[in-house]
Write a protein that holds these residues in place. Structure first.
Motif, PDB file in Angstrom:
ATOM      1  N   ALA A   1      -2.807   3.058   2.324  1.00 49.58           N
ATOM      2  CA  ALA A   1      -3.159   2.513   3.641  1.00 49.58           C
ATOM      3  C   ALA A   1      -4.564   2.903   4.089  1.00 49.58           C
ATOM      4  N   GLU A   2      -5.033   4.092   3.668  1.00 47.05           N
ATOM      5  CA  GLU A   2      -6.341   4.575   4.122  1.00 47.05           C
ATOM      6  C   GLU A   2      -7.476   3.640   3.715  1.00 47.05           C
ATOM      7  N   GLN A   3      -7.316   2.989   2.574  1.00 44.77           N
ATOM      8  CA  GLN A   3      -8.434   2.193   2.063  1.00 44.77           C
ATOM      9  C   GLN A   3      -8.076   0.718   1.914  1.00 44.77           C
ATOM     10  N   THR A   4      -6.976   0.319   2.527  1.00 48.59           N
ATOM     11  CA  THR A   4      -6.476  -1.026   2.276  1.00 48.59           C
ATOM     12  C   THR A   4      -6.343  -1.830   3.558  1.00 48.59           C
ATOM     13  N   CYS A   5      -6.637  -3.127   3.452  1.00 53.14           N
ATOM     14  CA  CYS A   5      -6.257  -4.014   4.542  1.00 53.14           C
ATOM     15  C   CYS A   5      -5.098  -4.873   4.062  1.00 53.14           C
ATOM     16  N   LEU A   6      -4.163  -5.106   4.961  1.00 51.36           N
ATOM     17  CA  LEU A   6      -2.964  -5.856   4.589  1.00 51.36           C
ATOM     18  C   LEU A   6      -2.941  -7.169   5.346  1.00 51.36           C
ATOM     19  N   CYS A   7      -2.733  -8.254   4.601  1.00 53.13           N
ATOM     20  CA  CYS A   7      -2.535  -9.549   5.256  1.00 53.13           C
ATOM     21  C   CYS A   7      -1.106  -9.938   4.973  1.00 53.13           C
TER      22      CYS A   7
ATOM     23  N   ALA B   1      -9.040 -13.401   8.288  1.00 48.39           N
ATOM     24  CA  ALA B   1     -10.264 -12.911   8.918  1.00 48.39           C
ATOM     25  C   ALA B   1     -10.057 -11.488   9.440  1.00 48.39           C
ATOM     26  N   ARG B   2      -8.867 -11.265  10.032  1.00 44.74           N
ATOM     27  CA  ARG B   2      -8.576  -9.915  10.524  1.00 44.74           C
ATOM     28  C   ARG B   2      -8.635  -8.906   9.382  1.00 44.74           C
ATOM     29  N   ALA B   3      -8.051  -9.289   8.212  1.00 44.38           N
ATOM     30  CA  ALA B   3      -8.054  -8.394   7.058  1.00 44.38           C
ATOM     31  C   ALA B   3      -9.491  -8.155   6.579  1.00 44.38           C
ATOM     32  N   LEU B   4     -10.281  -9.213   6.518  1.00 46.80           N
ATOM     33  CA  LEU B   4     -11.668  -9.073   6.076  1.00 46.80           C
ATOM     34  C   LEU B   4     -12.457  -8.162   7.002  1.00 46.80           C
ATOM     35  N   PHE B   5     -12.175  -8.293   8.316  1.00 44.81           N
ATOM     36  CA  PHE B   5     -12.917  -7.531   9.313  1.00 44.81           C
ATOM     37  C   PHE B   5     -12.626  -6.032   9.218  1.00 44.81           C
ATOM     38  N   GLN B   6     -11.564  -5.688   8.462  1.00 42.96           N
ATOM     39  CA  GLN B   6     -11.261  -4.260   8.308  1.00 42.96           C
ATOM     40  C   GLN B   6     -12.278  -3.563   7.402  1.00 42.96           C
TER      41      GLN B   6
END
Lengths: 519, 227, 284
Positions: B52-58, B133-138
């Motif tokens: 979770a520390e380095q990941t964005c989840l869609c 987009a939300r995931a990318l913005f992470q």
């Protein structure tokens, strides 16, 4: 057809068996709760004092009627001031309620917080005001706190209920390391934002009523003049004030636009009546003397534990419980149950008249008007009219409470029933309505009704003054006799009763409770 | 990067994928395939929790907030980068800097709509792109997606997948579209009947290989493979 | 969004506009007609201010208990109390004094009125009231509750809840009259001045309701002043105030109370009231 007939023929024993294990197979959960309610009401009605006394009410009713058709708007001094203060107390009370209620909603899962909130809610605004009156004197602070505190407790509960319905997936997708507050606001609150705003809007209407009611005990709102006018039979003045009040509530959506609030709020603060000098010693006096039983007042702490004092305190409390608390609880419950039953019936009758699924537009508009009047009229005025007609039993109070509350119920329910999607085959007939609309809204209806029970119990307080010896009557008497310790003891029991009722209603309605979001 | 060793996966008390062994390497593009309901999402969520520390989840549920604008929904990907007060203030009065960044992301995702538009007014495909987009913005090195292109046409799905591959070192996606998986991913993991049925480099595989393990043309890939 | 602003202003409101003043403040609730309170008593304030040479303000209150509380909290330094509320207030504020009473209050009385269906006729001896329904005025009224209850209980020798079939508190003398007139209650107790005025004005149908008994006289309304006024407003202020009240001759001002004139009074005048209140259990 013939096959089915055959089965019945073949297995008569089995059929008999099933019907003996379950007498009424079509009676489901809601039917059972409804029948239970009716049974309870029937029992209470038996104990209730519902004697009708033959009277000559027409002279007084005639004076009232004349007053209403010839209202005198000039008879009240500082009228605009009163209207404005009614609005500002409501507005500031709601603000305080939100300020305290929002954080409390977050902690509401904690049973202690929930219990404290239920306790605070259980005490009527009037009694909060009477308590704060001792500490802050006749001050706007008294009025704002009296609205703000119980409203905060209500907000806490309702917001917690609403928040529970927020979908939880959003939180899961939020980036790791998001702070709690942001996660909560973005991830949960914003999901329920429209419901929360709608509820605040509805509570603002309630706060206007509360604000007016606080006038009864001396806040400079419309109720100050309204109560005097009706009490003293100045019906032209009273009629004018009542019309003004109903118009004020009926037109909320025109004058209380969200943007306008930015203007109202600073004005409300600026034009607040002058605050008297705050005297901290009054708070100290209240907690160190006023709330103590008479035999402990002015005594040193060491004498408290003497056996004589202990016995005296016990006697005092026992006498209060025997003479006031117990009869008060019985009368309150009997009155509230009867009013609840009548509210159920009246709402069911009025609901079809209020939904676009049954009635043409003109009827709806007319009914909306009637609803507005029913829910805006203070119950005690309705009760007074019925008292003239029916005599001084519990009946006027029951009818007044039922009319007022069914007006509110219909107001809240009609919106829901209008939104129901019905099949194309639907026709606005009572049978179609009963098959396709009523079953859909009934769980919500019952949930709302049981919540109203809590409110009805609280409202019986106001009817105490008409001679119905509810807990509120005794509380009021104790305040009138400047016996604060007695009043507080009674309030403790009142609150305890309410917490109990709330708990029972919640248990009874666990499922539909979740969908409930209006007051 | 991550090793899953002899782990039972499931939710609550229920174990769906017993005794799973998997190793994920950095800079890999992994597609997870398999019949519906087999536990792909469970596996992905487990992986996400480990990284979770380095990941964005869609996620498939997207977690969009209907009452908020496109801008705010995308901004939620950046909540962890800012203080709570910055976030609160932004809710009332959107700041310009994130607005510009988000506007760029939205354009890359072919989401040419006013940023203040509410998410509740969008179509299924548009919503899916807001979630992307939300995931990318992470701005995370690892992207995990649970069927992140299911509501898009295959061509657009391909274009956006390329965009995601450009912006992340590792990409791990649960997919239904086997063709998309074979065309764009390095490694294919097939989950079937409660276990890892296949774990191979994508360039050694064909659709025919995959169909030995499960019915590739299930309802959601049907129109794609047909066209 | 908008709540933040609402909340902020709400907080500010709690800490702003605290007024500190050395204004001499009084309150009064007349026993009849509570309309236009501020308009009427602001005139009284102007008169007092002219005579006393200090700023005088009137605060309207709703009930005797509210007046007592305001007096106890020193929010008002002077109050026009009923007999009972005056006793309550002076018990709570040691050193406070009854300084003047209405001319009529030296020999105040209550009437017992009855609906015509009871066929009770006016008598000098105490009527037989057993098993009728009965209403008092407001709970803390001297003429509508305290004294009638005392006279009834001492004449019959039983407590009121044993005597009557049903007891109510109408809340107001005018309402007692209208309720007995309508037959809601068969019998009621009322302030004699309110009754006389209503009859005079033709507001009551005396064929439906009439007086059946009048009580012996007792002291009622009075001006009570706070203990600390000499300290706050200068030595001799209390005396000056008493003179000013008794010297009030303007009929327009006196009609607000409504009283013919004010005469001197003292705490001891109200000892009977205190005894009665203790006897029926309204005071400890």
């Amino acid at each position: 057809m013939s096959q089915l007939y055959l089965i019945v023929q073949v297995n008569p024993d089995k059929m008999a068996n099933t019907s003996s294990t379950r007498f009424f197979p079509f009676i489901g959960h809601w039917q059972r709760i409804t029948l239970g309610l009716f049974l309870l009401v029937f029992v209470c009605w038996f104990f209730a004092d519902t004697e009708v006394i033959a009277l000559e009410p027409w002279a007084e009713l005639g004076r009232m009627f004349t007053g209403f058709i010839t209202p005198d708007f000039g008879a009240t001094e500082y009228l605009l001031d009163a209207v404005w203060q009614t609005i500002s107390f409501a507005l500031l009370g709601i603000c305080l309620g939100l300020l305290l209620g929002l954080p409390l909603a977050l902690a509401y899962q904690h049973p202690l917080i929930a219990a404290i909130c239920a306790f605070i809610r259980a005490i009527h605004e009037i009694f909060w005001a009477l308590i704060f009156l001792q500490v802050f004197g006749l001050s706007p602070l008294t009025g704002i706190l009296a609205i703000g505190l119980p409203y905060a407790a209500t907000f806490a509960r309702v917001f917690a209920d609403i928040l529970q319905q927020a979908p939880s997936q959003t939180l899961f997708t939020l980036p790791k390391g998001t702070d709690k507050l942001s996660a909560l606001i973005y991830g949960r609150w914003m999901h329920m934002y429209p419901q929360i705003v709608a509820y605040i809007r509805y509570r603002f209407e309630c706060a206007l009523r509360s604000s007016a009611v606080l006038g009864f005990i001396g806040m400079p709102t419309l109720g100050f003049y309204l109560e005097s006018a009706f009490r003293q039979g100045h019906y032209q003045q009273g009629g004018a004030l009542l019309i003004l009040f109903i118009v004020l509530i009926g037109t909320i959506r025109f004058w209380a636009k969200p943007l306008m609030l930015w203007v109202y709020l600073p004005l409300a603060v600026y034009f607040l009546p002058e605050l008297p000098v705050f005297q901290p010693q009054l708070i100290w006096r209240f907690v160190s003397i006023d709330i103590l039983p008479p035999m402990l007042q002015g005594q040193t702490l060491t004498t408290w534990f003497a056996v004589d004092t202990f016995i005296a305190v016990f006697d005092w409390a026992y006498e209060l419980v025997r003479d006031q608390v117990w009869p008060g609880i019985v009368a309150t419950l009997v009155l509230a149950c009867c009013a609840l039953g009548l509210t159920h019936v009246l709402t069911l009758i009025m609901l079809p008249l209020n939904t676009t699924l049954m009635m043409p537009k003109p009827v709806i508009i007319l009914m909306r008007g009637i609803n507005l009047i029913l829910r805006s009229l203070p119950e005690y005025l309705l009760a007074f009219v019925f008292m003239l007609l029916l005599g001084p039993s519990m009946l006027p109070a029951i009818i007044a409470l039922a009319l007022h509350n069914s007006g509110l119920m219909v107001f809240l329910m009609a919106r829901q029933s209008d939104d129901i999607i019905v099949p194309l085959t639907y026709r606005p007939r009572l049978d179609h309505y009963s098959y396709m609309v009523l079953p859909v809204i009934y769980p919500h209806f019952m949930g709302l009704l049981f919540y109203r029970f809590e409110v009805i119990i609280r409202e019986t307080a106001i009817l105490g003054m008409l001679g119905v010896m509810t807990l509120g009557f005794y509380v009021d008497s104790n305040f009138a006799e400047i016996r604060f310790s007695g009043a507080l003891l009674l309030l403790m029991f009142t609150a305890g009763l309410n917490v109990l009722v709330d708990y029972t209603a919640r248990k009874l309605l666990q499922a539909p409770r979740d969908k409930l979001q209006a007051c | 990067m991550l090793a899953v060793v002899d782990t039972d996966l499931g939710y609550g008390q229920k174990v769906i994928l017993p005794n799973i062994n998997l190793t994920l390497n950095p800079s890999e593009h992994v597609a997870i395939l398999g019949p519906s309901g087999v536990g792909k999402t469970t596996l992905l969520h487990h992986l996400y929790q480990q990284l979770a520390e380095q990941t964005c989840l869609c996620s498939q549920a997207q977690g969009l907030v209907d009452n908020l604008s496109i801008y705010h929904n995308v901004f939620m990907g950046g909540l962890a980068r800012h203080s709570r007060w910055y976030n609160m203030a932004n809710l009332l009065l959107p700041f310009t800097q994130p607005q510009q960044q988000i506007s760029v992301i939205c354009q890359q995702l072919e989401l040419n709509l006013p940023l203040q538009k509410k998410v509740s007014e969008l179509s299924g495909g548009q919503r899916q792109r807001v979630a992307l987009a939300r995931a990318l913005f992470q701005h995370q090195p690892v992207f995990m997606g649970d069927e992140p292109f299911s509501a898009l046409d295959p061509l657009m799905g391909g274009r956006l997948l390329n965009l995601i591959k450009q912006s992340h070192q590792s990409v791990i996606c649960v997919l239904h579209d086997a063709e998309l998986a074979l065309a764009h991913f390095d490694r294919i993991i097939v989950i079937s009947a409660g276990k890892v049925a296949l774990d191979t480099k994508a360039n050694q595989l064909t659709l025919a290989h995959l169909s030995q393990h499960y019915v590739v043309t299930d309802e959601s890939t049907l129109p794609h493979s047909a066209g | 969004m908008k709540f933040t602003g609402m909340i902020l202003a709400g907080v500010l409101s709690l800490f702003s506009t605290v007024a500190v003043s050395e204004t001499f403040t009084f309150t009064a609730i007349p026993d009849e007609d509570e309309s236009q309170l501020r308009t009427r008593f602001d005139k009284v304030a102007v008169y007092l201010s002219e005579q006393l040479g200090v700023e005088v303000k009137y605060i309207p209150v709703k009930s005797y208990s509210a007046a007592v509380t305001a007096f106890r909290n020193n929010q008002v330094q002077l109050a026009w109390f009923g007999g009972l509320s005056g006793v309550q207030a002076r018990r709570l504020v040691p050193g406070s004094e009854a300084i003047a009473q209405g001319f009529e209050d030296q020999f105040f009385k209550s009437y017992i009125i009855a609906h015509h269906s009871t066929e009770l006729a006016a008598t000098d001896s105490f009527p037989v009231l057993n098993d009728y329904t009965f209403t008092f005025g407001s709970k803390d009224s001297t003429s509508g509750r305290l004294m009638p209850q005392y006279f009834i209980e001492s004449n019959v020798g039983q407590s009121v809840d044993k005597i009557f079939k049903r007891i109510g508190f109408s809340g107001d003398h005018s309402r007692t009259i209208s309720q007995v007139e309508a037959g809601v209650y068969q019998v009621g107790a009322v302030n004699y001045k309110v009754w006389d005025t209503a009859v005079e004005k033709g507001d009551v149908d005396t064929s439906k309701v009439n007086v059946i008994w009048q009580s012996p006289t007792y002291p009622d309304y009075q001006w009570t002043v706070h203990s600390g006024v000499d300290k706050t407003f200068g030595a001799g202020f209390k005396e000056k105030l008493t003179k000013t009240l008794i010297g009030m001759k303007d009929k327009d001002l006196l009609d607000s109370f409504p009283r013919e004139s004010f005469v001197p009074a003292s705490n001891s005048d109200y000892e009977p009231i205190e005894r009665v209140a203790k006897a029926i259990g309204m005071l400890d």
